[in-house]
Write a protein that holds these residues in place. Sequence first.
Motif, PDB file in Angstrom:
ATOM      1  N   GLU A  88      -9.447  38.438  13.458  1.00 21.47           N
ATOM      2  CA  GLU A  88      -9.328  36.979  13.568  1.00 21.47           C
ATOM      3  C   GLU A  88     -10.574  36.411  14.228  1.00 21.47           C
ATOM      4  N   ILE A  89     -11.113  35.382  13.612  1.00 22.10           N
ATOM      5  CA  ILE A  89     -12.351  34.773  14.104  1.00 22.10           C
ATOM      6  C   ILE A  89     -12.092  33.294  14.377  1.00 22.10           C
ATOM      7  N   LEU A  96      -9.678  28.771  12.542  1.00 24.53           N
ATOM      8  CA  LEU A  96      -9.317  30.160  12.842  1.00 24.53           C
ATOM      9  C   LEU A  96      -9.095  30.856  11.511  1.00 24.53           C
ATOM     10  N   HIS A  97      -9.737  32.000  11.312  1.00 28.72           N
ATOM     11  CA  HIS A  97      -9.617  32.653  10.005  1.00 28.72           C
ATOM     12  C   HIS A  97      -9.844  34.142  10.149  1.00 28.72           C
ATOM     13  N   TYR A 144     -17.161  27.343   9.142  1.00 29.44           N
ATOM     14  CA  TYR A 144     -16.027  28.239   8.950  1.00 29.44           C
ATOM     15  C   TYR A 144     -15.165  27.678   7.818  1.00 29.44           C
ATOM     16  N   PRO A 145     -14.390  28.546   7.160  1.00 37.60           N
ATOM     17  CA  PRO A 145     -13.475  28.032   6.130  1.00 37.60           C
ATOM     18  C   PRO A 145     -12.610  26.936   6.749  1.00 37.60           C
ATOM     19  N   HIS A 165     -19.033  26.643  30.584  1.00 29.61           N
ATOM     20  CA  HIS A 165     -19.556  26.028  29.379  1.00 29.61           C
ATOM     21  C   HIS A 165     -19.445  26.923  28.154  1.00 29.61           C
ATOM     22  N   THR A 166     -19.631  28.218  28.345  1.00 32.88           N
ATOM     23  CA  THR A 166     -19.601  29.088  27.170  1.00 32.88           C
ATOM     24  C   THR A 166     -18.273  29.849  27.113  1.00 32.88           C
ATOM     25  N   ARG A 167     -18.050  30.496  25.987  1.00 37.07           N
ATOM     26  CA  ARG A 167     -16.846  31.326  25.778  1.00 37.07           C
ATOM     27  C   ARG A 167     -17.163  32.217  24.581  1.00 37.07           C
ATOM     28  N   TYR A 168     -16.283  33.187  24.305  1.00 35.94           N
ATOM     29  CA  TYR A 168     -16.662  34.194  23.305  1.00 35.94           C
ATOM     30  C   TYR A 168     -16.671  33.654  21.885  1.00 35.94           C
ATOM     31  N   THR A 169     -16.075  32.472  21.674  1.00 36.52           N
ATOM     32  CA  THR A 169     -16.110  31.886  20.326  1.00 36.52           C
ATOM     33  C   THR A 169     -17.238  30.862  20.150  1.00 36.52           C
TER      34      THR A 169
END
Lengths: 387, 387, 387, 387
Positions: free
Chosen positions: C186-187, C202-203, C328-329, C363-367
Amino acid sequence: MQSQQELSSFFNETRTQSELICSFLETEDYVVQPIVDVSPPKWHLGHTTWFFEEFVLKPHQKNYKLFDDNSAYVFNSYYESVGDKVMRTNRGNLSRPTVTWVYEYRQYVSKAMQQFLATGKLSAEILSLIEIGCHHEKQHQELLYTDIKYILGNNPLFPKYNDQFKGHPIQDFKKEWLDIAEGLYEIGHKTDDFCYDNELGLHKAYLPEYQISNKLVTNAEFMEFIEDSGYNQVLLWHAEAWDWINENNIKAPFYWHKIDGEWHNYTLNGLKPVTPEAPVAHVSYYEAFAFAQWKNLRLPTEFEWEAAQEYFNWGSRWEWTESAYSPYPGYSKAPGALGEYNGKFMVNQKVLRGGSVATSEKHTRYTYRNFFHPNLRWQFTGFRLAK
Amino acid sequence: MQSQQELSSFFNETRTQSELICSFLETEDYVVQPIVDVSPPKWHLGHTTWFFEEFVLKPHQKNYKLFDDNSAYVFNSYYESVGDKVMRTNRGNLSRPTVTWVYEYRQYVSKAMQQFLATGKLSAEILSLIEIGCHHEKQHQELLYTDIKYILGNNPLFPKYNDQFKGHPIQDFKKEWLDIAEGLYEIGHKTDDFCYDNELGLHKAYLPEYQISNKLVTNAEFMEFIEDSGYNQVLLWHAEAWDWINENNIKAPFYWHKIDGEWHNYTLNGLKPVTPEAPVAHVSYYEAFAFAQWKNLRLPTEFEWEAAQEYFNWGSRWEWTESAYSPYPGYSKAPGALGEYNGKFMVNQKVLRGGSVATSEKHTRYTYRNFFHPNLRWQFTGFRLAK
Amino acid sequence: MQSQQELSSFFNETRTQSELICSFLETEDYVVQPIVDVSPPKWHLGHTTWFFEEFVLKPHQKNYKLFDDNSAYVFNSYYESVGDKVMRTNRGNLSRPTVTWVYEYRQYVSKAMQQFLATGKLSAEILSLIEIGCHHEKQHQELLYTDIKYILGNNPLFPKYNDQFKGHPIQDFKKEWLDIAEGLYEIGHKTDDFCYDNELGLHKAYLPEYQISNKLVTNAEFMEFIEDSGYNQVLLWHAEAWDWINENNIKAPFYWHKIDGEWHNYTLNGLKPVTPEAPVAHVSYYEAFAFAQWKNLRLPTEFEWEAAQEYFNWGSRWEWTESAYSPYPGYSKAPGALGEYNGKFMVNQKVLRGGSVATSEKHTRYTYRNFFHPNLRWQFTGFRLAK
Amino acid sequence: MQSQQELSSFFNETRTQSELICSFLETEDYVVQPIVDVSPPKWHLGHTTWFFEEFVLKPHQKNYKLFDDNSAYVFNSYYESVGDKVMRTNRGNLSRPTVTWVYEYRQYVSKAMQQFLATGKLSAEILSLIEIGCHHEKQHQELLYTDIKYILGNNPLFPKYNDQFKGHPIQDFKKEWLDIAEGLYEIGHKTDDFCYDNELGLHKAYLPEYQISNKLVTNAEFMEFIEDSGYNQVLLWHAEAWDWINENNIKAPFYWHKIDGEWHNYTLNGLKPVTPEAPVAHVSYYEAFAFAQWKNLRLPTEFEWEAAQEYFNWGSRWEWTESAYSPYPGYSKAPGALGEYNGKFMVNQKVLRGGSVATSEKHTRYTYRNFFHPNLRWQFTGFRLAK
């Protein structure tokens, strides 16, 4: 002023000469334009023809039928006041009209002109236009030589143009300083022979005493300048010149290549070792000036050149002078499109005097004022020194 | 893999086709290079020949004598790892070698190749090299068409190339959305027929459910976009695209001209009114994207295109996709000079799928990945929509 | 989503942090713009303030009085759809408004925002706008660090910014390959915490088995690449990259200088010897790619990075990925001016993942998907390898 | 030549004046460089100081301690022969040294100079160097005014510099043609007062009879030229000028804006309606020439100007002449770095005579030769006509 009959011969001889110059080319050589200052040979052939059609036949020959309605568009050049024109940078992108077409166009216009000149008495104004057209074509003949040299001399295969062309005559006489006395000298065109408008305005100029060399600077002398790191000595150069040689990585006259430690240059006879005794060619004003600085001498002004020219040989190199190109006192440009001709370039250009091995016969004279931007080198440009 | 005999026919047929394409040209058309992306036709003819000489004959044919020692220099292209090359921007400045020379070079190399293919059994590796060479030449055949179109279509005289060329086929069927189910799809080349290395690395891709149009966007639809001021609506465009259309004053597909209120376009048959029902051609990715935004739709990814392609017709336009050109999982480029071929362009380019009216027979296939910078328009580029 | 009260604290903390970053500057440092990608610090301070005034106070706070009618003009940036803007290249030419003015403007708007947040219950839409404004300012905080570094690091006096800034943390653990299994991952952003629109949609993505390094490439490793003439091996580089390093004479990461045979780099603490064990910073995608080629490895895609990120440390360098920046889709951009934000850059840029020593807290995150043109180096950009 | 004591006063007065000019600026105004011809005010303040340190104190004051070893590097300008220099285009990218630092530097050097001038008898050579340094600083005072005008006048907020500055004095007298007789005139500097080397080489010039206007061309007259579409008549312009006005979209003098149908111009007092009777300012040589063409008149040469100057008022505008900047007969440049000063610019520039409202007292004289490229407009440049 030539008679109508003389002019007719002059016209024929001029037209033939352009085609003779191109007779050594391959079709492909007629088409390319490697830099903006160089035009494709077929463009020169077409443009000089268009000049006669546009300024002579179209307005003055009754019932004249244009060879092709699009030709004017393609072969107009800097004449902003005459309809559209193809951008100068775009000339080398046009594969059509073809070379064959251009030769047919030439024949059609030449024949129409011959008939025009053979029929009835033409007015002085029209004869003068035709004379201008012939001189215009002679000017393009010189460009044909120098543009062909550029096209072939920048090809990695270095093809030769023609074995017979003599580009590097030797000055076999002793170098001397000629003393010219202080005084008022007459400058400008005096006779009623043909000249361009920028030679007119006969006027006086006061010159202090000076000396001028009877010889052009030679390749041998210029090689000494190179050996002495002349291209690396910042104080010899104008600020703009210094930027120019560094941005363009200039280290020798144009067409020079060092091969196995020896200087060669591309000539119209192919790639050859440099002839030491021949006058240097293909140098910019910037290089001529730096060389003079290096010798603690200077370039002559155009007036100094004109006042002294009867005492030295000239004609193998266009000679850079210190003079910026500007109008003579009393200069007034011709009205209309032809008036665009010379006046509009009278800024940021340097005057050259003389003529060159590429100049057509009867084209130059001692009052002739050539002019180029100070960085240009594709003409047979050289220089002589003064002090 | 084709047999040696099949390959021999394939080779002959390929070589002949290139010369057939050029048979409609004048000598001058072979020489010019109006923009850097367009190469002179004679360069294509020479370069494809050089490929066989450099990569097949020179290393593999015993006692092979080069046609001319300088040819490699002039016709090398992007292969930085193989000796010197002529700057790409400089190809249109070379009048020599002549067109006649190039045809002699072709004949010499074709003959040597035919003998090479006729004599003894060649290794699979060599056969594969020859096959690559043929496909390489077919790729240049497409460029011949599009470069010729550029050369003639940007000439103010708009000369036609050939009356017979069919560039604008009509899609005479109803527009429909094709539903493609969510799932894992296999992507990449499967058989052992010829393909380029960038199609390899057969792999799975997961696709959510999507719909894709069975029709390419037509000229009629694109005219609506223009009418609705699509080129002036900033929010439809990428930031770079917006700068690009404004700096270049872009207001319609390439080759389109509005004459007396009606849209015309230059085609290989000459200047013609735009055919409304034909698929739009000569648009950039930027324009395709903006059009899709305007429709509240989007371009398909290259995987979506590949998974759906069996359900629609394709082949008249290269179709822009949303996908940036990058390697497939497991891609590894060939070693040495041939390895320079595809990998080095895998940045800042968009993938196109399909093929076009200019593509040679047997050259494209559904896994073929073409790629261009997003602003290029001189190919027969069109697009279809997805959602 | 944060509560209104939480958001109020978040707002205050964000505003204070920007001013803290600038507290080490001289007035003159606020003004200059050495390259187009770098903005003057006073512009960042004004622009982030303008964002709150333009998108929150002006439309939503009753009777709000603009601080100054001209401010919008000077501090608008890429929002083409909101009135005029100062050309990006021109920001460093504006001495006015002064730094003092900018601080007064900040105070005025901050106070108005605090009152707005303290008075009555705000709608979810407005709260979301304010949250975006805070994240927008945090993004500019990172640019403040990197632009200040550019301004000071390109000054021939190499002034330091602040002794306390920690830019080059050491990875004191063993290098290992992490094995990631084949599968559907899942991305995209899952929670209802704040994220940018480009993280949504989310896909699922199918990934074949791969390995990814637990460590960023270090300065020591990059020095080996330089020693091995990595910058001179044409086959390691993309075609565009090769042109880029040659035109710009690139031979090392940005800010690196070889002094007396030893590599130094400018850091926010001043000019220092390079720390071998620290992760390399200030490299372009081109250099990251060439390094990977040299190792016979590759960069991860953004999906591979996201799927593996829980197994390694990240956050000191923005990490280049192989992925081009595209939607992203299911991505659909926000309507109006805010919708210009991310979508319009989705061409010709590469995705970076992670965050850096200059990134603000929370400010940042893994996504998070950062994106830059592949040649940019003024951010703290590094990379890790995959295979 | 001034006595040592006079020179000391002259020095103090000069140094104070520079600081007075800058006293109306904000710190930020000292830093920016919007175009390459404009230098940041702090650079002028530093550079004029560096001149005294580099050419006077360093070589001639025993035990002189440099204020800072890096200053020379940052404040050297065109003196290629004296160590490194910061690229001229890069001056506006340097936030350090700060304005405070520059003032401390000025104070340190001024004090050292005062002590140097107060102690013992200095040689004529040293006094001459100091005098040059003062005139050099006065030249930069004029640039301070014009560069400040550029910086503020190109800011979208149009901040004013100072209410008291008088930039547009009215010529309240009748326009007349002055007749100047044919003859030999002496040209060049005669007294032993200070002058630049380019004024030396007193010599004779022959001038035919001519007429010159007693008045500068006014804003009212220039507005007529604009009304008559002067900017659109190709035949009025030099070829380079025509390209220049079209590429740069030039339609009026610099600083002019049409607001609600009325011409305004930015002045050092802020944005104001154009004063019709004031002499036009901020025009290029190209525009002056085109205006003269339009009137069927011409610009004077620099010799005509010098021969006639005693009969008219001058000093509010630098006046373009027709003369290209070149050396006087007998000109020889000073040896070493100072010799770089004037000679290296003697190509592609036009001579201006007179002085302007921004020229410092005692700085100009009737033999003074100013020079600029023909397209420059940020100085207070105007012109008078001749025939």
